[in-house]
Design a protein around this motif. Structure first.
Motif, PDB file in Angstrom:
ATOM      1  N   ASN A 153      15.919 -14.031   6.247  1.00 39.35           N
ATOM      2  CA  ASN A 153      16.302 -12.946   7.160  1.00 39.35           C
ATOM      3  C   ASN A 153      15.302 -12.829   8.309  1.00 39.35           C
ATOM      4  N   ASP A 154      14.028 -12.928   8.002  1.00 37.67           N
ATOM      5  CA  ASP A 154      12.999 -12.853   9.032  1.00 37.67           C
ATOM      6  C   ASP A 154      13.123 -14.013  10.013  1.00 37.67           C
ATOM      7  N   HIS A 181      15.960 -13.563  12.426  1.00 36.27           N
ATOM      8  CA  HIS A 181      15.845 -12.439  13.352  1.00 36.27           C
ATOM      9  C   HIS A 181      14.411 -12.314  13.862  1.00 36.27           C
ATOM     10  N   GLU A 222      13.366  -9.429  16.336  1.00 32.77           N
ATOM     11  CA  GLU A 222      13.337  -8.103  15.736  1.00 32.77           C
ATOM     12  C   GLU A 222      12.158  -7.952  14.791  1.00 32.77           C
TER      13      GLU A 222
END
Length: 138
Positions: free
Chosen positions: A124-125, A128, A131
């Protein structure tokens, strides 16, 4: 001595010796009548100096500067120190950057369950990055 002997004596492989010549880091070697390169003991000392500087992570440009300073007996040690300390500052900045990356990855790995579930904070990191930048471990 020939290039093979110079390579063995200096610990710098023949391909790198040719490269260093081609970029002017070391002067072109003398040649025999048949065109083979001939190196002197001084050439070998310069190659050892370059090898040690590379081991310490100096760039080719900085090594060029250091070789020039080493060969200039009228140099001031202040200039040598300046070059070394600039390199130290760059190394310390890289170390800090690597430490931040390591801390971020440790945090993400700790947050990952590591089981059969598909949820993964690491992925996920990575997906994104904009973000997540600065949101972890700073």
């Amino acid at each position: 001595m020939n290039i093979g002997e110079a390579a063995k004596a200096s610990g710098v492989n023949a391909k790198l010796i040719r490269y260093y010549e081609s970029i002017g880091l070391i002067p072109e070697a003398g040649r025999t009548a048949s065109g083979y390169r001939v190196y002197t003991p001084n050439d070998v000392n310069v190659l050892r100096f370059i090898k040690r500087a590379r081991t310490l992570g100096f760039s080719i440009e900085r090594i060029q500067t250091l070789v020039g300073l080493w060969q200039d007996r009228s140099r001031s040690s202040a200039e040598v120190k300046r070059v070394a300390l600039e390199h130290v500052a760059e190394l310390e900045a890289k170390i800090a950057e690597l430490r931040t990356m390591s801390d971020t990855l440790k945090h993400l790995a700790h947050a990952c369950h590591g089981d059969d579930r598909p949820d993964c904070p690491i992925l996920n990191d990575l997906a994104h990055e904009d973000e997540a930048a600065g949101s972890c471990c700073s």
